[in-house]
Each structure stands twice: as structure tokens, then as C-alpha cells.
Design a protein around this motif. Structure first.
Motif, PDB file in Angstrom:
ATOM      1  N   SER A  94      -9.521   5.990   2.769  1.00 28.56           N
ATOM      2  CA  SER A  94      -8.809   6.040   4.039  1.00 28.56           C
ATOM      3  C   SER A  94      -9.271   7.283   4.778  1.00 28.56           C
ATOM      4  CB  SER A  94      -7.290   6.084   3.823  1.00 28.56           C
ATOM      5  OG  SER A  94      -6.890   7.350   3.337  1.00 28.56           O
ATOM      6  N   THR A  95      -9.185   7.242   6.093  1.00 29.81           N
ATOM      7  CA  THR A  95      -9.689   8.370   6.858  1.00 29.81           C
ATOM      8  C   THR A  95      -8.958   8.532   8.179  1.00 29.81           C
ATOM      9  OG1 THR A  95     -11.682   9.343   7.846  1.00 29.81           O
ATOM     10  CG2 THR A  95     -11.521   6.938   7.870  1.00 29.81           C
ATOM     11  N   HIS A  96      -8.754   9.790   8.542  1.00 31.22           N
ATOM     12  CA  HIS A  96      -8.311  10.176   9.880  1.00 31.22           C
ATOM     13  C   HIS A  96      -9.390  11.052  10.507  1.00 31.22           C
ATOM     14  CE1 HIS A  96      -3.750   9.420   9.229  1.00 31.22           C
ATOM     15  NE2 HIS A  96      -4.394   8.935   8.184  1.00 31.22           N
ATOM     16  N   HIS A 141      -7.893   9.213  -0.419  1.00 25.11           N
ATOM     17  CA  HIS A 141      -6.943   9.345   0.681  1.00 25.11           C
ATOM     18  C   HIS A 141      -7.283  10.533   1.579  1.00 25.11           C
ATOM     19  CE1 HIS A 141      -2.436   9.532   1.993  1.00 25.11           C
ATOM     20  NE2 HIS A 141      -3.210   8.984   2.905  1.00 25.11           N
ATOM     21  N   ASN A 151      -9.796   2.168   5.190  1.00 27.45           N
ATOM     22  CA  ASN A 151      -8.549   2.204   5.965  1.00 27.45           C
ATOM     23  C   ASN A 151      -8.774   3.183   7.114  1.00 27.45           C
ATOM     24  OD1 ASN A 151      -7.844   1.004   3.531  1.00 27.45           O
ATOM     25  ND2 ASN A 151      -5.925   2.103   3.306  1.00 27.45           N
ATOM     26  N   LEU A 152      -8.623   2.728   8.345  1.00 27.86           N
ATOM     27  CA  LEU A 152      -8.916   3.622   9.464  1.00 27.86           C
ATOM     28  C   LEU A 152      -8.092   3.274  10.689  1.00 27.86           C
ATOM     29  CD1 LEU A 152     -12.433   2.721  10.983  1.00 27.86           C
ATOM     30  CD2 LEU A 152     -10.916   1.125   9.851  1.00 27.86           C
ATOM     31  N   GLU A 209       0.834  -1.198   0.000  1.00 32.56           N
ATOM     32  CA  GLU A 209       0.000   0.000   0.000  1.00 32.56           C
ATOM     33  C   GLU A 209       0.871   1.251   0.000  1.00 32.56           C
ATOM     34  OE1 GLU A 209      -2.954   2.488   2.851  1.00 32.56           O
ATOM     35  OE2 GLU A 209      -0.837   2.038   3.144  1.00 32.56           O
ATOM     36  N   LYS A 268      -3.267   5.537  -2.923  1.00 28.36           N
ATOM     37  CA  LYS A 268      -4.302   6.418  -2.395  1.00 28.36           C
ATOM     38  C   LYS A 268      -4.086   7.821  -2.958  1.00 28.36           C
ATOM     39  CE  LYS A 268      -3.341   5.699   1.980  1.00 28.36           C
ATOM     40  NZ  LYS A 268      -2.046   4.975   1.828  1.00 28.36           N
ATOM     41  N   GLY A 274      -7.653   3.995  -3.151  1.00 29.30           N
ATOM     42  CA  GLY A 274      -8.297   4.586  -1.984  1.00 29.30           C
ATOM     43  C   GLY A 274      -8.379   6.096  -2.109  1.00 29.30           C
ATOM     44  N   ILE A 292      -4.737   1.199   9.966  1.00 30.91           N
ATOM     45  CA  ILE A 292      -3.605   2.088   9.704  1.00 30.91           C
ATOM     46  C   ILE A 292      -2.625   2.069  10.881  1.00 30.91           C
ATOM     47  CG2 ILE A 292      -2.919   4.487   9.322  1.00 30.91           C
ATOM     48  CD1 ILE A 292      -5.765   4.992   8.207  1.00 30.91           C
ATOM     49  N   SER A 327      -1.480  -2.625   8.685  1.00 32.28           N
ATOM     50  CA  SER A 327      -0.323  -2.009   8.042  1.00 32.28           C
ATOM     51  C   SER A 327       0.929  -2.207   8.887  1.00 32.28           C
ATOM     52  CB  SER A 327      -0.576  -0.510   7.855  1.00 32.28           C
ATOM     53  OG  SER A 327       0.576   0.133   7.365  1.00 32.28           O
TER      54      SER A 327
END
Length: 376
Positions: free
Chosen positions: A146-148, A110, A167-168, A46, A78, A108, A194, A237
């Protein structure tokens, strides 16, 4: 190495994926990490457009030839969300060229971190129209994000039904996103965790207090086992700065069964220690204190304080706390010293915590050097 179905993509991914954010030193370093990862059974790599020269280095390794056939190896890159389709279309073309790939197994979106990002995704002529066109022509096989971002944004993104995987962040020491894991599983989405070693607590360099509490296991091993015992989670990951850093994590790559009684006993010990150490100052992360008029991320600040007080995870706390005011939507919120003691949060706290006093204490404990992201 164990392998799991990545939700509705139907790809079978290794339970550890090679993350490439930290191998930015040079192409040789990258190739060494890739070669060792493949030899150890990892079949998913990734990367991201924003990870420095990561796509370029990976592309050079692909061009030189890898030890695993292309149809047995899966690549994800991403790309950030864009307000319109043309930019996304161009970015996808550039990533494929850098990677020396005819198609991506997974793309993804991103950093789908804000409500504005979600609006871009949902817009009729937004970035997803470009993504859908490359799916139609075969250059992208599967799409996720993916997320923050905050839990509410994550749940809303999952509920768009645009995505096949997410993706988290989710770890033993950060379980806020548990409802997102549950919703993703309900929708048969693949779940990618992640950075469990680093963002999960800097567990590759744990404090002695935490090491003692986790005996006979290491804190890193326990966090991996917490995640791998959850069958809703597909892959974790592992992001080495060099090839040698792959060895310790992958020692548990075959240990994906239910938690043992010994492991459960350690988790109970950790919970007991937190209750004793924090007593009536323990923040239970209900998030009822938000919003804060000064935009302080109160629950996250107090989570970091919880960990510092209970387990001496002060270095980790300083690392994350230093990101406030310096990482934009990737880690939003002001530092705790911005508190004006307005009292807005106090009546909303079900535990009747003295939040201004705890914020001041957290700032005194955790304020250190300014943090920054590895990439911009």
C-alpha cells in the motif's frame, strides 16, 4: 455484489472490500460491521497492524465464527516496511496470532511511501526476505504493498516485480496516479483503491454546490461509478464506523458496467464548472513546480484550492490541508504560508500561474484546525 479477479493472485474479490480503520470503537461494533458486510456479499476484509485494535477485533470475530467458510473469505493485513528481516518476521507472527488465522490470503507492505522504504524492500537482508520465508512456508499466500507516496516511488515499487497487488489513492478528484494504475494492469497486479469516500473528497457529506452539479446522481455514487467502470480496478475500500454506513455505498455494488451517457454528461458538467470557476488560476497538476525550496507540496495545495473554488469542497480541503506538517511521510509537505516568494517555481509553470499568490489564497481559505491520522 460483483466480483473481479485480483490480478495475478487469481483471487476473486468483491468489488467492495471491508476496510477496518474506522471501526475502532469496540469489538461489538466491529462484529456488527463484519456480519453485515458478509451478508451483503463482501468477501474481502482488509486491516493493518497499525489500525489500533482492529486486528484484535477481527480476530475475535473470526474465533467466534463467521457466516462464510474460510476458503470463501479473504483476509489482508498490512505491516510497515522494516529495515531488517527480524522485525518483519516478528510482526507477521503477531498479526497472525491476533487475527486467529493460520495463514493470510494477502500481506501488504504498509505505507511504502519513500525512497528509503523502497531501499529497505530491495535490500538483500531487508523485510522482504522475511516475507519470502513466510510465503514459502504457506503462512502468506500473496504479497503486495500500500502507498501514500509520490507517483515516482509507486512506479518504482511496481517495477521491482516483488508484488502481486497495490493499494493506492485514485479517484475522480485525484487522478495523479493514473500511470500507476496503467503499469499495475500491464503487470497483471490487483488494484485496490484506498478510501474513495473519505480521501476521495469526503463525499459522504458533500457541499450543496457539488450535490447540485451531480444531479441526478450523488457525488459519492458518481465517484464509485468512475472507479467501478474501470476494469483495471479490482476492489474499493469501504470503511464504515458502524454497520449502517455500509448501506449506501453497496447500493452500487452491482453497477460495474461502462459509464452511461447520463453519467458522462455529469462529468462533463463538472469539468466545465471547474474551467469557468477557476479560469486562468486553474492548476492542472503537472507537478513541474516541484521541488519547492520550502518543501511545500504545491500541486496538492493547489488541487485542494481547485476543489474549494470550483465545487465549494472547502471542508474537505481543510481536512486534508490540516494534515500538512502533522502526518509525516503519509502526507508530506509544509503549509502554504511557508512560501518565501523566492520565485523558483514560476519559470517552471507551463500555465504561468502566480503560484505564491495562489498559495497565500489557499492558506487563507483552508487553514483551520490541525489534522491528525486516526492511528499512528
Amino acid at each position: 455484489m460483483q466480483y473481479r479477479r485480483f490480478g495475478k493472485t487469481n483471487l476473486r474479490l468483491s468489488v467492495f472490500s471491508l476496510g477496518t480503520m474506522r471501526y475502532l470503537a469496540n469489538a461489538e461494533n466491529a462484529q456488527g460491521a463484519i456480519a453485515l458486510a458478509l451478508s451483503l456479499g463482501i468477501n474481502h476484509i482488509e486491516t493493518a497492524r497499525g489500525y489500533g485494535k482492529s486486528e484484535e477485533y477481527l480476530g475475535k470475530a473470526i474465533k467466534a465464527g463467521l457466516s462464510v467458510p474460510r476458503n470463501k473469505l479473504y483476509f489482508t493485513t498490512k505491516i510497515p516496511p522494516t529495515a531488517e528481516a527480524d522485525s518483519m518476521r516478528r510482526y507477521i507472527d503477531e498479526s497472525l496470532e491476533r487475527l486467529n488465522l493460520d495463514y493470510l490470503d494477502c500481506l501488504g507492505i504498509h505505507g511504502l511511501n519513500t525512497w528509503e522504504h523502497l531501499e529497505w524492500v530491495k535490500a538483500k537482508n531487508g523485510c522482504m526476505s522475511a516475507v519470502q520465508s513466510v510465503v514459502a512456508d504457506g503462512r502468506v499466500r500473496h504479497v503486495g504493498f500500500s502507498t501514500h507516496g509520490p507517483l515516482e516511488v509507486i512506479l518504482a515499487a511496481i517495477n521491482t516485480d516483488f508484488f502481486e497487488f497495490v493499494n493506492l489513492h485514485y479517484y475522480y478528484f485525484f487522478q495523479r496516479n493514473a500511470p500507476a494504475i496503467q503499469l499495475a494492469a500491464k503487470k497483471d497486479m490487483g488494484v485496490f483503491i484506498i478510501s474513495p469516500a473519505d480521501k476521495g473528497g469526503r463525499l459522504y457529506t458533500p457541499p450543496q454546490t457539488l450535490k447540485d452539479l451531480c444531479q441526478p446522481f450523488s457525488p459519492l455514487e458518481l465517484n464509485y461509478r468512475f472507479l467501478l467502470s474501470d476494469k483495471r480496478i479490482t476492489t474499493l475500500s469501504v470503511g464504515p464506523a458502524n454497520a449502517d454506513e455500509l448501506i449506501e455505498p453497496l447500493r452500487v455494488a452491482d453497477s460495474d458496467g461502462k459509464l452511461t451517457s447520463a453519467e458522462i454528461s455529469v462529468f462533463e458538467r463538472l469539468e466545465k464548472q471547474q474551467k469557468i470557476a477557476l479560469a486562468t488560476d486553474k492548476c492542472s497538476q503537472c507537478y513541474a513546480c516541484l521541488p519547492c525550496p520550502e518543501n511545500i507540496n504545491i500541486p496538492e495545495v493547489l488541487r485542494l484550492r481547485n476543489l474549494a473554488v470550483a465545487y465549494d469542497m472547502t471542508d474537505y480541503g481543510k481536512y486534508r490541508y490540516g494534515m500538512f506538517e502533522n502526518a509525516g511521510h503519509w502526507f508530506p509537505g509544509m503549509k502554504a504560508n511557508r512560501c518565501t516568494e523566492c520565485g523558483d517555481c514560476l519559470p517552471r509553470c507551463p500555465e504561468k500561474l502566480d503560484i505564491p499568490a495562489l498559495l497565500a489564497d489557499a492558506h487563507e481559505r483552508l487553514n483551520g484546525k490541525v489534522g491528525r491520522r486516526l492511528w499512528g
